[in-house]
Design a protein around this motif. Structure first.
Motif: not given
Length: 198
Positions: A132-159
């Protein structure tokens, strides 16, 4: 010490519960209406928690612990209704409770078991957080998932709800080493059950 008063779902009239079981710390969220698998003599039987207590008339070392908590269960009001039906219609408490439980639980020691609730938990790896911080090539959903996980682990249904992810997205991220997944057994509380069902 927390004690669960469990009514075994047995059809025989000679068995009159409830019976006391010592709750381990891992089952601290068990409540009235939870369905447990408990040792009963030499058998494993399914039972419903009809009450909770801080102590038992039996010594602590004589109390067995439940073997597992199942996803199936009912709110306390339905436990009360099931017990009333058993008394009002000169039947057993187990038969009354069997009427208010979800399909598939039923009565009897050989009733089909309901699986424990297992959720997929997702966590970003160090590589994923760097992506995320290095701006790697990621799809919109992939980036959204990683941003959501930056705060800590989450259940797949929450993601799925917050980041619009699906299993394919998670598989791609896991294949790249950006996330790690694991199955976690959880006991669902009634508030969570109602929100998930609505």
């Amino acid at each position: 010490m927390s004690i669960a008063k469990v009514e075994p779902l047995l059809t025989t009239r000679s068995v009159s519960g409830p019976f006391d079981y010592r709750l381990p710390e891992a089952m601290s969220e068990v409540e009235v209406g939870s369905v447990l698998v408990v040792p009963f003599g030499r058998r494993r039987v399914v039972g419903v928690v009809v009450g909770l207590a801080d102590r038992s008339d039996l010594p602590q070392d004589r109390l067995a612990e439940p073997l597992e908590a199942l996803e199936a269960g009912v709110p306390p009001e339905l436990v009360a209704l099931g017990r009333w039906v058993g008394e009002e219609y000169c039947s057993t408490t187990a038969r009354g409770l069997g009427l208010v439980l979800p399909p598939g639980v039923g009565t009897g020691a050989e009733a089909r078991r309901v699986r424990p609730l297992v959720e997929l938990e997702v966590e970003a790896t160090e590589k994923g957080l760097e992506a995320i911080s290095l701006g790697d090539r990621l799809g919109l959903r992939q980036r959204a998932v990683l941003r959501a996980l930056a705060a800590g682990p989450k259940a797949a249904r929450q993601l799925a709800a917050s980041a619009g992810s699906d299993r394919a997205t998670l598989r791609r991220l896991e294949a790249r080493g950006l996330i790690a997944t694991r199955e976690v057994e959880r006991l669902r509380r009634w508030g969570q059950f109602e929100r998930a069902s609505s």
